[in-house]
Design a protein around this motif. Structure first.
Motif: not given
Length: 267
Positions: A44-47, A63-72
């Motif tokens: 949980r709370n993965l970037t 699935a609720g794993c991410a709290s932030k996405l860094v992408f292009s």
């Protein structure tokens, strides 16, 4: 030095709640098996960091794993949108999702800077866009030789990098070939790294254009045959185009996605 582990053990030891995690792979060698294991272990709370988020990040976000996405760039290649990502951004389902957006060149330069031990990367880019005004990892720097103002991007140093490769030897040296994207840079930039492979062999026979990652830059190697499916592994299996199309229907509907997720995590 790389240790050969099961995928379950490797994810449990290397990926922690709150980590920044880069699952890299461009069109092929995408680490789907590792991403699915992260889902199964309820991280949980993965970037989540990746140049081109596609189905595996859609699944991890849903699935609720991410709290932030860094992408292009993000999408279902050749099909359309990432509907679980869109649901998280628009409706905070299943949890709110922050985004940090860059250009492809900006992300690549961030990885190169991180892999090189530098605090930032320099490029000509972002001119005429609104991204610098909204992204605190984009700035400017003046060239000391020409006086030219250039874009500067903060180095990427993920807590964990996860990639898939064709094979490794018994000492944990990894070999991958085909379209290799920024897998090498992600591993070298990260604090910890996990490589899933199609097979372990006694000897890594030379392959034209292959990238070799030595054991000493890798923490764990896990055997995961078919670990890049439905993307492809050059020399092992082709891309499953039907699976990408099928995902569009599953991801559009919360109930269908929830049923898919329940089946994935079922013992």
């Amino acid at each position: 030095m790389a240790e050969i582990k099961t995928l379950t053990d490797a994810v449990a030891e290397l990926v922690h709640d709150g980590d920044s995690v880069a699952l890299e792979g461009f069109t092929h060698l995408i680490p789907f098996a590792a991403g699915h294991e992260i889902i199964r272990q309820h991280k949980r709370n993965l970037t989540l960091i990746r140049m081109t988020p596609d189905l595996i990040y859609d699944r991890m976000i849903g699935a609720g794993c991410a709290s932030k996405l860094v992408f292009s760039w993000g999408g279902n290649p050749g099909v359309g949108s990432l509907h679980r990502m869109r649901d998280a951004l628009s409706h905070n389902w299943p949890v709110p999702l922050q985004i940090e957006e860059h250009s492809h060149a900006g992300m690549a330069n961030r990885y190169v800077a991180g892999a090189s031990g530098l605090p930032f990367g320099v490029l000509r880019g972002y001119a005429g866009t609104d991204l610098p005004a909204h992204t605190d990892t984009i700035s400017t720097v003046t060239c000391p030789f020409t006086g030219e103002q250039l874009a500067a991007v903060k180095a990427l140093n993920p807590d964990v990098a996860v990639i898939h490769a064709q094979r490794a030897d018994r000492d944990g040296n990894v070999q991958l070939w085909g379209i290799t994207g920024v897998q090498k840079e992600a591993v070298l930039a990260a604090k910890r790294s996990l490589v899933t492979v199609e097979e372990i062999v006694d000897t890594l026979e030379p392959v034209p254009g292959a990238v070799l990652l030595p054991s000493w830059v890798i923490d764990a190697v896990a055997v995961a045959p078919g670990g890049a499916k439905p993307s492809y592994a050059f020399g092992y299996y082709e891309r499953d185009n039907a699976a990408y199309k099928a995902w569009d229907l599953v991801s559009r509907d919360r109930e269908k996605f929830s049923a898919w997720l329940e089946e994935l995590v079922a013992p």
